[in-house]
Design an enzyme around this catalytic site. Structure first.
Site, PDB file in Angstrom:
ATOM      1  N   HIS A 156     -57.696  18.731  20.216  1.00  0.00           N
ATOM      2  CA  HIS A 156     -56.465  19.085  19.497  1.00  0.00           C
ATOM      3  C   HIS A 156     -56.770  19.705  18.137  1.00  0.00           C
ATOM      4  O   HIS A 156     -56.184  20.691  17.739  1.00  0.00           O
ATOM      5  CB  HIS A 156     -55.605  17.825  19.321  1.00  0.00           C
ATOM      6  CG  HIS A 156     -54.254  18.117  18.747  1.00  0.00           C
ATOM      7  ND1 HIS A 156     -53.279  18.826  19.416  1.00  0.00           N
ATOM      8  CD2 HIS A 156     -53.718  17.837  17.522  1.00  0.00           C
ATOM      9  CE1 HIS A 156     -52.207  18.935  18.646  1.00  0.00           C
ATOM     10  NE2 HIS A 156     -52.447  18.371  17.490  1.00  0.00           N
ATOM     11  N   HIS A 206     -45.418  19.327  21.965  1.00  0.00           N
ATOM     12  CA  HIS A 206     -45.439  17.864  21.878  1.00  0.00           C
ATOM     13  C   HIS A 206     -45.219  17.320  23.295  1.00  0.00           C
ATOM     14  O   HIS A 206     -44.365  16.464  23.542  1.00  0.00           O
ATOM     15  CB  HIS A 206     -44.338  17.366  20.929  1.00  0.00           C
ATOM     16  CG  HIS A 206     -44.901  16.690  19.711  1.00  0.00           C
ATOM     17  ND1 HIS A 206     -44.360  15.579  19.139  1.00  0.00           N
ATOM     18  CD2 HIS A 206     -46.008  16.982  18.955  1.00  0.00           C
ATOM     19  CE1 HIS A 206     -45.078  15.204  18.088  1.00  0.00           C
ATOM     20  NE2 HIS A 206     -46.088  16.042  17.943  1.00  0.00           N
TER      21      HIS A 206
END
Lengths: 684, 85, 229, 85
Positions: A54, A101
């Site tokens: 990430h 998300h």
């Protein structure tokens, strides 16, 4: 660094702990070389967070760098700042970005989506830009048959609405798609667009030894630290007990943070600012330091916490929402504190900037040292550069393998598909397909009119149109991707996604000027997934170069998949494209609705007898394997140029892009706006 | 069958941020009640149900809480059941 | 003749209101910060839309205790003009400056779309300049269901204090045209002194030809005329 | 001064339409719990306060309810106060 303490977090940690933290053995060795010694648990958890997929983009950065990332209008090269920055004239710049998300939303749809909206907006106002438009791109399973998909959709839409409406930025556009591949792993991509004076941009940097470092906004809790917690030595039932399973967004706090940050941007009292997203304090302190080439001393015990007895690594890695890191010019602290007091926000000094000095006895990274203290004792220290993307973070090359289905698709022959006898019924059924039907149920839960700048409210257009009040100009904004096309042919499908975004902007009268992308793919260690990824990036680069729209940044989300007992099935490869365009004269905008009887209808561009990958083919015939539809990049770019010329010459009264559902659905949508019909003569 | 009345409290987990409670706590000084702190806000739910005995009634209420009334990821619940005259 | 717009933490339609008031000749507009005790001599005080204090507990419940609200109440007491739009209306009801309360919408969802409203009285500054029977004005709220007890409703009707009702395109008032289940389809009311106005629809979002709707202008014209005198 | 913990229930007046409660009641049959009816949903609020004795504590909580926590036009409230060890 001799250690005499019994604190388990500062005693040397072994490769076993590194593995539990998700680090590979060779990454553990790399850290030992960087530090010139064995790392402790705090340091290992910092590296594990910063070198995660990430934060480091380690499995994607090599390909992302092949995208066109420069252009005359670009004020910040992709990756340099928190969001892309494009010059839109009159001394104004546009900051915009899209982020995902997905995984939090699969677990808790409402809060997962809400915190996604919060995060993407902070990336914009951390640069001193006021967000003026939001968009979102959502994908769910089949809501007709899956209760779980209905649960996902209800929660995600309410979460985006509740957070965005309270935060007060209008939703100007978006898309919602449904396909069984998204059933257990929905996609929730949120985009934000903001504007800032070109001379008022705040950079995410730090320099000037002695300058104080502040944390502002919410208190810090044990949010989002699961990975590290499982690996910590003193893991106990109770320690796991008080780990919040999910993060809670506070749009009220975000609105206060927005106004305080923009007031701060109006002064010249600060060096730099960055919002706290993934890996919270660790990420912001290291990225700002590496960018400025300086170091930081950070006292973690001064960070305002929401839960008591938090350990160093918990404070370092916490991903609590609505927090920023600010480097203030020495002597200007009172001025900054006054602004945050006005807005009733925490504003606490937690450290200072230190000079760049390489660490003795190690492969010294350039730039400064990060030293994290707890009650006066150093609990972790490393060169800032060694942590960050573009610095010491690893970069990997992954294997690719063309999947079998790609060749199988070619065997599809449209001519063999039987023509239905009742075409009227099929046509009406298409209008009822969730992928095509009106999304009113979704967007009426969003405030689309706050800030009184939405020009599409009473005159719908393909792209959202944002009036820039004091300049007489407007921005056109859109978000597009057809995952089914990209699955059928990643290269061509991604080209189509970029061009469809550009077509939507052109149909509204705008000149496309920049792209941000949210790359939702499966597991990068699966060669067939990585083939989809590399082909998609190749297609995106080709289309962006042809259209002259550089990629200003974005987000990569891997591991979007369904894990079954015997197999892991990735979602459709979904490189969502967010695009911004400029209208120098807001008056020259174009709507999509027929305006009066007697208007002549023209179809621009080549029509081919091609139903591959169409909603009709999948919904009516249930054929899920076919190649991507006909597409020619060169024809496409010429079409856009001609379309804009026609619009600007004033001869058109409406323009609408032919996409899902084909010409039939396009004409119906154009008629619905003002309740008009259409007569079409075909040559058959 | 007997009629029972249930009172259920559904509250955010203790470790979870409660933005609503925080805002209400922050307002107490404006009311002249600075001595009030740590406000946390959840749902109070009342309902009626038919069941053959208290044990079954309690099992039904628990099932309703787990399936619908509480989001177990975010919330904890407690309840009491009274037989209605 | 001076106008002021109150800014609570969480207000987000304040600048929209300032911009429309100034465009209608009501400027320059004072921005009144919630922590202050000074209305700076404003004749018209507007409580804008938004999510004051995040709409936590109940929309408008917390904003009511801001220092500035005491001054607004005194201003209203003296007969000064006060307009509350959406969140502003909720705050005025919570503060008791207007009768009734705003509950969660009947459909349990936030609604943002154009609706039709019809003026129910001409005898107020806000509605005095409205020529048409039906206006198209946007709403954007989650707690807009107006509620008042039977006795209160009677007093409102007898006192000609209902400002607007939701209606269809032709001006007919009925259940299908009521977006949130408001009692008696009420979209806005005024106080007995006829100087404090509250409405859920946003007139400031329908006051710009560039955005394709100017139905809200007449409300501001009426207000500013009354303030000027 | 002592520390007290208060538990407050704020419910819609009995005669008031409660669409949320109605919606939840309507959902019970699909959960296989048709025997549950008459669901009404309000707020459960907990807070801490400092007071010299129970009587003062109860007066403070009552004041907080009347001023802020409940809107008496549409809600009723009840509470209990315990001294915290």
């Amino acid at each position: 660094m001799a250690t005499t303490t019994i604190d388990p977090d500062t005693a040397p940690a072994g490769v076993e702990t590194a593995r539990k933290l998700g680090l590979l053995p060779e990454e553990f060795e790399r850290i030992q070389v960087i530090l010139g010694r064995t790392p402790n648990f705090n340091e290992l958890s910092i590296y594990s967070a910063m070198w995660s997929e990430h934060c480091s983009y380690k499995n994607s950065i090599r390909l992302l760098k092949t995208l066109p990332r420069t252009g005359p209008k670009l004020l910040a090269e992709a990756g340099q700042e928190n969001a892309g920055l494009v010059d839109i004239g009159d001394g104004w710049a546009c900051a915009f970005k899209i982020e995902s998300h997905n995984h939090p939303s699969a677990i808790e749809p409402y809060q997962g989506a809400a915190t996604g909206v919060g995060g993407i907006n902070r990336d914009i106002f951390t640069m001193g830009a006021r967000p003026i438009a939001q968009l979102n791109s959502l994908r769910f399973g089949d809501i007709a048959t899956e209760a779980r998909s209905r649960w996902h959709m209800r929660g995600v839409v309410k979460g985006i609405g509740d957070y965005g409406n309270a935060f007060g930025v209008p939703v100007l556009g978006g898309e919602v798609y449904f396909d069984p591949c998204y059933t257990t792993n929905p996609l929730v991509n949120a985009m934000s667009v903001g504007i800032v004076r070109t001379d008022r941009v705040i950079s995410a940097t730090s320099h000037g030894a002695g300058n104080p470092v502040f944390i502002v906004g919410s208190a810090t809790g044990k949010d989002g630290i699961h990975g590290a917690s499982f690996a910590s030595k003193d893991i106990t039932e109770s320690s796991m007990e008080d780990l919040p399973a999910v993060q809670v967004g506070d749009p009220f706090m975000e609105k206060l943070l927005l106004e305080a940050s923009l007031e701060l941007a109006g002064t010249d009292a600060i060096i730099g600012m960055q919002d706290m997203g993934a890996a919270g304090i660790t990420c912001s302190t290291s990225e700002m330091s590496a960018k400025g080439g300086t170091g930081m001393d950070i006292h973690l015990d001064r960070v305002p916490t929401r839960q008591d007895g938090m350990r160093a690594w918990e404070i370092l890695l916490s991903e609590s929402q609505e927090r920023m890191l600010v480097v203030v010019k020495k002597g200007r602290e009172a001025e900054v504190k006054a602004i945050f007091d006005k807005w009733d926000l925490n504003c606490v000094e937690i450290g200072t900037v230190t000079e760049a000095a390489p660490m003795p006895g190690a492969s010294a990274g350039k730039g400064g040292m990060l030293r994290y203290f707890m009650h006066g004792r150093v609990v972790a220290t490393m060169p800032a550069e060694s942590l960050v993307l573009g610095g010491g973070a690893p970069v990997y090359e992954r294997a690719v393998k063309e999947p079998a289905y790609f060749a199988e698709n070619r065997r599809f022959n449209g001519a063999e598909v039987p023509e239905p006898d009742d075409l009227r019924a099929v046509a009406y059924d298409l209008l009822a397909s969730p992928n095509i039907a009106s999304k009113r149920w979704v967007y009426e839960q969003y405030d689309t009119m706050v800030r009184t700048n939405n020009m599409s409210t009473n005159a719908p257009s393909d792209a959202g149109l944002v009036l820039l009040r004091d300049t007489g100009r407007a921005l056109a904004v859109t978000v597009d991707c057809n995952g089914r096309y990209v699955h059928a042919d990643p290269r061509k499908g991604t080209m189509i996604a970029v061009c469809e975004a550009a077509r939507n902007i052109a149909c509204s009268g705008g000149d496309p000027c920049g792209v941000t992308n949210c790359l939702n793919f499966g597991n990068p260690y699966d060669p067939e997934v990585y083939w989809q990824f590399s082909e998609a990036i190749a297609g995106m680069g080709e289309a962006c170069r042809a259209l002259g729209t550089p990629v200003t940044g974005g987000n990569v989300s891997f591991y979007n998949q369904t894990v079954n007992a015997d197999s892991t099935v990735p979602v459709f490869p979904t490189p969502t494209i967010g695009m911004v365009g400029v209208l120098n004269d807001a008056g020259k905008r174009m709507g999509l609705g027929f305006r009066s009887k007697g208007e002549l209808i023209y179809l621009l561009g080549r029509s081919t007898d091609d139903i591959a990958c169409s909603e009709y083919l999948v919904r009516h015939h249930g054929i899920r394997r076919s190649p991507a539809p006909y597409f020619d990049l060169e024809e496409e770019t010429r079409l856009h140029t001609m379309l804009l010329m026609l619009i600007r010459s004033g001869v058109l009264s409406a323009a609408h892009d032919v996409s899902d559902g084909g010409l039939w659905v396009t004409l119906v949508e154009m008629g619905l706006v003002n309740g008009l019909g259409f007569d079409i003569v075909t040559d058959s | 069958m007997k009629t029972y009345k249930a009172s259920i409290d559904v509250m955010p987990h203790d470790n979870l941020l409660d933005p609503q409670g925080k805002a209400v706590s922050g307002a107490m000084p404006n009311l002249g009640l600075p001595e009030i702190t740590g406000v946390r806000i959840g749902k109070h739910i009342t309902l009626r149900l038919e069941a053959k005995d208290r044990k079954t009634a309690e099992a039904k209420v628990d099932e309703a809480c787990r399936k619908l009334l509480a989001n177990l990821i975010m919330e904890k619940y407690s309840f009491s059941v009274e037989e209605q005259a | 003749m001076k106008c002021g717009v109150v800014i609570f933490p969480g207000s987000n339609c304040d600048e929209d209101m300032v911009q429309v008031l100034e465009a209608q000749g009501g400027g320059p507009v004072e921005r009144l910060w919630h922590k202050e005790h000074d209305l700076r001599g404003c004749d018209l005080v507007v409580l804008p839309g938004g999510f004051s204090y995040g709409d936590y507990l109940r929309s408008g419940a917390i904003a009511r205790f801001s220092p500035i609200l005491q001054e607004v109440a005194a201003h209203a007491e003296r007969g000064g003009l006060v307009l509350g739009v959406c969140n502003g209306f909720q705050v005025l009801c919570e503060a008791g400056l207007l009768p009734g309360a705003l509950l969660h919408n009947g459909g349990q969802r936030f609604i943002c779309r154009n609706v039709h409203i019809t003026p129910a009285t001409k005898r107020t500054a806000l509605t005095s300049a409205i020529a048409r029977k039906v206006l198209t004005i946007p709403i954007a709220h989650g707690e807009g269901r107006y509620h008042i007890d039977a006795a209160g409703l009677k007093r409102l009707k007898d006192g000609d204090q209902v400002l607007f009702r939701y209606c269809d395109a032709e001006g007919n008032v009925h259940e299908e045209a009521n977006p949130n289940g408001s009692m008696d389809h009420i979209a806005g009311v005024c106080n007995e002194g006829r100087n404090v106005f509250g409405m859920m629809p946003h007139p400031e979002r329908a006051a710009d030809a560039l955005l394709g709707n100017t139905d809200g202008m007449a409300l501001f014209t009426g207000l500013l005329k009354a303030v000027a005198v």
